[in-house]
Design a protein around this motif. Structure first.
Motif, PDB file in Angstrom:
ATOM      1  N   THR A  65       0.846  -1.194   0.000  1.00 46.96           N
ATOM      2  CA  THR A  65       0.000   0.000   0.000  1.00 46.96           C
ATOM      3  C   THR A  65       0.880   1.242   0.000  1.00 46.96           C
ATOM      4  N   LEU A  66       0.640   2.110  -0.979  1.00 44.36           N
ATOM      5  CA  LEU A  66       1.319   3.386  -1.077  1.00 44.36           C
ATOM      6  C   LEU A  66       0.293   4.500  -0.945  1.00 44.36           C
ATOM      7  N   SER A  67       0.742   5.718  -0.853  1.00 44.40           N
ATOM      8  CA  SER A  67      -0.212   6.822  -0.685  1.00 44.40           C
ATOM      9  C   SER A  67      -1.080   7.012  -1.906  1.00 44.40           C
ATOM     10  N   ASP A  68      -0.557   6.658  -3.110  1.00 46.46           N
ATOM     11  CA  ASP A  68      -1.297   6.913  -4.340  1.00 46.46           C
ATOM     12  C   ASP A  68      -1.736   5.654  -5.075  1.00 46.46           C
ATOM     13  N   GLU A  69      -1.389   4.487  -4.588  1.00 44.20           N
ATOM     14  CA  GLU A  69      -1.839   3.247  -5.212  1.00 44.20           C
ATOM     15  C   GLU A  69      -1.609   2.083  -4.259  1.00 44.20           C
ATOM     16  N   ALA A  70      -2.208   0.955  -4.603  1.00 40.31           N
ATOM     17  CA  ALA A  70      -2.015  -0.282  -3.849  1.00 40.31           C
ATOM     18  C   ALA A  70      -2.043  -1.438  -4.833  1.00 40.31           C
ATOM     19  N   TYR A  71      -1.242  -2.445  -4.577  1.00 38.97           N
ATOM     20  CA  TYR A  71      -1.238  -3.614  -5.451  1.00 38.97           C
ATOM     21  C   TYR A  71      -0.959  -4.860  -4.613  1.00 38.97           C
ATOM     22  N   THR A  72      -1.289  -6.011  -5.200  1.00 37.95           N
ATOM     23  CA  THR A  72      -1.177  -7.271  -4.484  1.00 37.95           C
ATOM     24  C   THR A  72      -0.456  -8.299  -5.334  1.00 37.95           C
ATOM     25  N   LEU A  73       0.508  -8.975  -4.745  1.00 36.25           N
ATOM     26  CA  LEU A  73       1.187 -10.095  -5.373  1.00 36.25           C
ATOM     27  C   LEU A  73       0.531 -11.369  -4.854  1.00 36.25           C
ATOM     28  N   GLU A 136       2.357  -6.023   3.710  1.00 34.87           N
ATOM     29  CA  GLU A 136       1.639  -6.979   4.544  1.00 34.87           C
ATOM     30  C   GLU A 136       1.679  -8.363   3.896  1.00 34.87           C
ATOM     31  N   ILE A 137       1.997  -9.377   4.689  1.00 39.71           N
ATOM     32  CA  ILE A 137       1.998 -10.756   4.216  1.00 39.71           C
ATOM     33  C   ILE A 137       0.751 -11.437   4.761  1.00 39.71           C
ATOM     34  N   VAL A 138       0.017 -12.098   3.875  1.00 40.57           N
ATOM     35  CA  VAL A 138      -1.282 -12.675   4.215  1.00 40.57           C
ATOM     36  C   VAL A 138      -1.241 -14.176   3.950  1.00 40.57           C
ATOM     37  N   ASP A 139      -1.834 -14.974   4.863  1.00 41.99           N
ATOM     38  CA  ASP A 139      -1.848 -16.422   4.667  1.00 41.99           C
ATOM     39  C   ASP A 139      -3.116 -16.876   3.945  1.00 41.99           C
ATOM     40  N   ASP A 140      -3.290 -18.185   3.803  1.00 41.43           N
ATOM     41  CA  ASP A 140      -4.420 -18.741   3.055  1.00 41.43           C
ATOM     42  C   ASP A 140      -5.765 -18.393   3.668  1.00 41.43           C
TER      43      ASP A 140
END
Length: 350
Positions: A65-73, A136-140
């Motif tokens: 998460t950034l101030s102007d965008e967010a992305y997910t791997l 942030e790291i997210v589990d299953d």
């Protein structure tokens, strides 16, 4: 005379004292601006993310998460992808750099606790418009198993936990987070200039051209081939630039080809000496300049062709306008047609 010398000595001491005081003030200002408010901590040398190996093994997503965008791997059965399971593949080297960096990251000296100063070292909460990057790291099961706000100033990396205001300089390295396109795997093809034997160009005006050269000749040896052998080159550079365009293929973005809104304005087919053909179709879209790629398998180039198609099929790649123009030249900018000579019984005019 002694009184004069005494006055001069006093004046020099006053000047030196003023300079010293000024230096002290400047040091205090610099210390309060960039310097730490806490130098030592019980965390010093401890891992920023304890037990990272287990967290990494269970990771389902990595959210940035950034101030102007967010992305997910996203971790899929076909590898890590951007956004979701149907997203574009992630660069393995960049992902490995992130994993290695997070595993080796350790706390260093304590820095500011002042929320107003966090933005100065790249640690402002991006959810509130700050300068930091929240990882942030997210589990299953959708649980956040690790989180860190990180930033960089000069050559130093800083970090803090999202629910704490204490900032630290951290030891280790992390990849940049401020351009999600930098995570995309654009390693689609690798063709050297000396491998290219010919190129076919179909421009937006409906004109076509075939350029070719012999094995071992220079990059500027392309000449019009049949049935254009009588055409005259505008310049050797005008021919070699589009002929070698595929060797400089450098996408800056990507989207599904199903989202293309326009028809192709040009075609560009590169041929190699060993029989590989790569067709590029160019699109001038409302949101940028895009191309699609399809390799035609032939002879020894069959294996490379299928590898290219596996990576490129279903995607449209965004190029910088300058690079896109190299795939879409006007034929009239490359060659001039032969001068037609008409027979006549009349004598030629002087």
């Amino acid at each position: 005379m002694s009184d004069i010398r005494t006055q001069q000595r006093t004046r020099r001491l006053q000047i030196m004292g003023g300079i010293a005081a000024s230096l002290v003030v400047l040091t205090l200002i610099a210390y309060s601006f960039d310097g730490p408010s806490v130098r030592s901590s019980e965390r010093d040398g401890q891992p920023v993310i304890p037990g990272f190996a287990a967290i990494r093994a269970d990771a389902s997503e990595i959210r940035v998460t950034l101030s102007d965008e967010a992305y997910t791997l996203v971790n899929t059965q076909d590898g890590w992808k951007m956004g979701d399971e149907t997203g574009y593949p992630i660069r393995p080297d960049r992902l490995a750099e992130l994993a290695t960096g997070l595993e080796g990251l350790s706390w260093g000296e304590g820095r500011t606790r002042d929320p107003d100063k966090l933005n100065r070292i790249g640690l402002g909460d991006p959810r509130d418009g700050g300068t930091g990057a929240l990882v942030e790291i997210v589990d299953d099961e959708g649980e956040i198993t690790a989180a860190l706000i990180t930033g960089r100033k000069d050559s130093h990396v800083y970090g803090r936990l999202p629910d704490q205001e204490q900032a630290f300089q951290v030891k280790g390295e992390l990849p940049p987070f401020y351009n999600h396109d930098a995570w995309l795997d654009f390693d689609i093809l690798d063709i050297n200039s000396d491998a290219i034997s010919a190129v076919r160009i179909f421009d937006s005006m409906g004109e076509s051209l075939y350029l070719q050269r012999s094995v071992g000749s220079s990059d500027r040896s392309f000449v019009p081939g049949p049935p254009f052998q009588d055409f005259r080159l505008v310049s050797r550079l005008a021919a070699s630039t589009p002929a070698l365009a595929l060797t400089r293929f450098a996408p800056i973005g990507v989207k599904p080809s199903s989202e293309l809104q326009t028809q192709p304005v040009a075609r560009h087919i590169t041929e190699t000496h060993d029989g590989l053909e790569v067709e590029v179709r160019a699109f001038r879209e409302p949101d940028g300049y895009f191309v699609t790629i399809r390799a035609i398998e032939a002879g020894e180039g069959a294996h490379r062709g299928s590898t290219i198609n596996d990576k490129a099929e279903g995607w449209a790649f965004e190029l910088a306008e300058y690079d896109w123009n190299e795939f879409t030249p006007r034929v009239s900018a490359i060659v001039r047609p032969p001068v037609m000579v008409f027979e006549s019984g009349q004598p030629a005019q002087p």
